[in-house]
Scaffold this motif. Structure first.
Motif, PDB file in Angstrom:
ATOM      1  N   ARG A 133      -8.131   5.904  -3.343  1.00  0.00           N
ATOM      2  CA  ARG A 133      -7.654   4.652  -3.925  1.00  0.00           C
ATOM      3  C   ARG A 133      -6.333   4.246  -3.287  1.00  0.00           C
ATOM      4  NH1 ARG A 133     -10.833   3.116  -8.038  1.00  0.00           N
ATOM      5  NH2 ARG A 133      -9.383   1.522  -8.768  1.00  0.00           N
ATOM      6  N   HIS A 143     -14.356  -8.581  -8.298  1.00  0.00           N
ATOM      7  CA  HIS A 143     -13.805  -7.318  -8.795  1.00  0.00           C
ATOM      8  C   HIS A 143     -12.458  -7.556  -9.471  1.00  0.00           C
ATOM      9  CE1 HIS A 143     -16.832  -5.030  -6.495  1.00  0.00           C
ATOM     10  NE2 HIS A 143     -16.678  -5.982  -5.594  1.00  0.00           N
ATOM     11  N   ALA A 195      -4.507  -8.465  -5.782  1.00  0.00           N
ATOM     12  CA  ALA A 195      -5.323  -7.277  -5.554  1.00  0.00           C
ATOM     13  C   ALA A 195      -6.799  -7.565  -5.796  1.00  0.00           C
ATOM     14  CB  ALA A 195      -4.853  -6.137  -6.455  1.00  0.00           C
ATOM     15  N   ASP A 196      -7.103  -8.292  -6.856  1.00  0.00           N
ATOM     16  CA  ASP A 196      -8.498  -8.636  -7.154  1.00  0.00           C
ATOM     17  C   ASP A 196      -9.124  -9.414  -6.001  1.00  0.00           C
ATOM     18  OD1 ASP A 196      -8.122  -7.483  -9.631  1.00  0.00           O
ATOM     19  OD2 ASP A 196      -8.081  -9.371 -10.748  1.00  0.00           O
ATOM     20  N   LYS A 228     -14.214  -6.328   0.582  1.00  0.00           N
ATOM     21  CA  LYS A 228     -15.512  -5.698   0.315  1.00  0.00           C
ATOM     22  C   LYS A 228     -16.636  -6.514   0.938  1.00  0.00           C
ATOM     23  CE  LYS A 228     -17.972  -2.514  -1.925  1.00  0.00           C
ATOM     24  NZ  LYS A 228     -19.331  -2.853  -1.534  1.00  0.00           N
ATOM     25  N   THR A 282      -2.428 -10.930   1.966  1.00  0.00           N
ATOM     26  CA  THR A 282      -1.821 -10.412   0.733  1.00  0.00           C
ATOM     27  C   THR A 282      -0.502 -11.112   0.429  1.00  0.00           C
ATOM     28  OG1 THR A 282      -2.887  -8.248   1.014  1.00  0.00           O
ATOM     29  CG2 THR A 282      -0.922  -8.333  -0.381  1.00  0.00           C
ATOM     30  N   TYR A 306      -9.178  -7.311  -2.457  1.00  0.00           N
ATOM     31  CA  TYR A 306     -10.223  -6.281  -2.434  1.00  0.00           C
ATOM     32  C   TYR A 306     -11.613  -6.910  -2.398  1.00  0.00           C
ATOM     33  CZ  TYR A 306     -13.407  -2.575  -3.531  1.00  0.00           C
ATOM     34  OH  TYR A 306     -14.465  -1.704  -3.463  1.00  0.00           O
ATOM     35  N   SER A 307     -11.830  -7.922  -3.225  1.00  0.00           N
ATOM     36  CA  SER A 307     -13.146  -8.558  -3.280  1.00  0.00           C
ATOM     37  C   SER A 307     -13.524  -9.151  -1.925  1.00  0.00           C
ATOM     38  CB  SER A 307     -13.166  -9.641  -4.365  1.00  0.00           C
ATOM     39  OG  SER A 307     -12.958  -9.077  -5.652  1.00  0.00           O
ATOM     40  N   THR A 355      -6.742   0.073  -6.330  1.00  0.00           N
ATOM     41  CA  THR A 355      -8.048  -0.423  -5.885  1.00  0.00           C
ATOM     42  C   THR A 355      -8.716   0.636  -5.015  1.00  0.00           C
ATOM     43  OG1 THR A 355      -7.091  -1.470  -3.926  1.00  0.00           O
ATOM     44  CG2 THR A 355      -7.250  -2.818  -5.913  1.00  0.00           C
ATOM     45  N   SER A 391       0.863  -1.185   0.000  1.00  0.00           N
ATOM     46  CA  SER A 391       0.000   0.000   0.000  1.00  0.00           C
ATOM     47  C   SER A 391       0.892   1.226   0.000  1.00  0.00           C
ATOM     48  CB  SER A 391      -0.923   0.014   1.227  1.00  0.00           C
ATOM     49  OG  SER A 391      -0.177   0.048   2.426  1.00  0.00           O
ATOM     50  N   SER A 399      -5.086  -8.522   6.843  1.00  0.00           N
ATOM     51  CA  SER A 399      -5.114  -8.357   5.384  1.00  0.00           C
ATOM     52  C   SER A 399      -3.707  -8.399   4.792  1.00  0.00           C
ATOM     53  CB  SER A 399      -5.823  -7.057   5.003  1.00  0.00           C
ATOM     54  OG  SER A 399      -5.163  -5.931   5.558  1.00  0.00           O
ATOM     55  N   ARG A 452     -10.255   2.556  -1.889  1.00  0.00           N
ATOM     56  CA  ARG A 452      -9.944   2.528  -0.457  1.00  0.00           C
ATOM     57  C   ARG A 452     -11.222   2.229   0.328  1.00  0.00           C
ATOM     58  NH1 ARG A 452      -5.799   4.376   2.454  1.00  0.00           N
ATOM     59  NH2 ARG A 452      -4.947   5.478   0.642  1.00  0.00           N
TER      60      ARG A 452
END
Length: 285
Positions: free
Chosen positions: A193, A277, A245-246, A253, A223, A249-250, A209, A183, A219, A211
């Motif tokens: 973002r 995502h 990242a996909d 979320k 990652t 983030y998914s 992605t 990040s 997390s 924020r």
């Protein structure tokens, strides 16, 4: 035969940090995981109270020795480590890395160099940041610092993409071949973002992605685990970062929308394999 990762990290009974954030996602991706625990707490320390044992360096060495006695360490493709609560534990991790590489010279070491974060500063015990910088990072092939950790490890203060890229190259000069900056906070970019950066000797990529307005304990552990898994499965660093990242983030979320304090690893497990995502990866070098 699936890839195998020896993951030396903390564990919690309730919630998802350390190995409790990495083991199931890796297995869901088809990776064999051998978790070695550095602590076994009731919950992560962010709750302010917890119970359970802090394993000693000797305990960790005994577990590694027992695995070695089974004659299976040549099957290990990578060692993964995260937060290291004491120098003695970190030294034992390095011994395990050396032993795995002795048994399988092709094995790699992926280190999440947990030191601190922007806004919080250094939050590990005195001596750990320097040990991480001087001993652990030079032994790793893959490192996954956040922006704060990148600056600490390289002795720099970076605020632009060019400066972060230069710092990542400086970190590679210490020993690692691949750097994932998980990040960044950059001048002139959309504050809504989050930008990740993957850097190798001959290429660099970014992905952005949205924020999410909360912090997610574990997390970073997730990652690092996913990035390593995708590298082991043949992706280059840019593709591995994009897939990571996909998925992250998914999953975050879903966690946010559910109101869960802990990562929704089970409820959102399909996001690890087929993320809802998708974000564009841009090659910048």
């Amino acid at each position: 035969m699936p890839n195998t990762i020896l993951s030396i990290q903390s564990s919690v009974a309730y919630g998802h940090v350390g190995n409790s954030a990495a083991t199931f996602p890796l297995m869901r991706l088809g990776v064999e995981v051998w978790p070695v625990l550095t602590v076994h707490f009731s919950n992560h320390t962010g709750y302010g109270a917890w119970r359970g044992p802090l394993l000693t360096a000797t305990d960790i060495a005994e577990v590694i020795a027992g695995i070695d006695e089974r004659g299976v360490l040549p099957r290990v493709d990578a060692v993964l480590s995260g937060y290291q609560g004491a120098e003695a534990v970190g030294a034992e991790v390095l011994k395990a890395v050396a032993l795995v590489k002795e048994r399988n010279p092709a094995a790699v070491y992926c280190c999440d160099p947990v030191v601190g974060d922007i806004g919080r500063g250094i939050y590990v015990r005195p001596g750990i940041p320097e040990f991480m910088r001087d001993q652990v990072v030079p032994a790793a092939q893959i490192v996954t610092p956040n922006h704060f950790e990148l600056d600490f490890l390289t002795g720099r203060s970076t605020s632009t993409l060019a400066e972060v890229l230069a710092a990542a190259d400086a970190l590679r000069e210490l020993g690692p071949t691949t750097v994932l900056v998980t990040s960044t906070v950059l001048e002139g970019t959309d504050p809504e973002r989050v930008i990740m950066l993957a850097v190798t000797a001959d290429a660099a990529w970014t992905v952005s992605t949205p924020r999410l307005e909360r912090n997610f304990t574990g997390s970073g552990d997730l990652t690092a685990a996913l990035f390593l898994a995708h590298l082991l499965r043949g992706a280059d660093a840019g593709e591995a970062m994009g897939r990571t990242a996909d998925a992250v983030y998914s999953l975050l979320k879903v966690t946010t929308d559910s109101g869960s304090l802990e990562l929704a690893l089970v409820a959102a497990q399909n996001e690890l394999v087929e993320p809802t995502h998708h974000f564009e990866v841009a090659r910048i070098r």
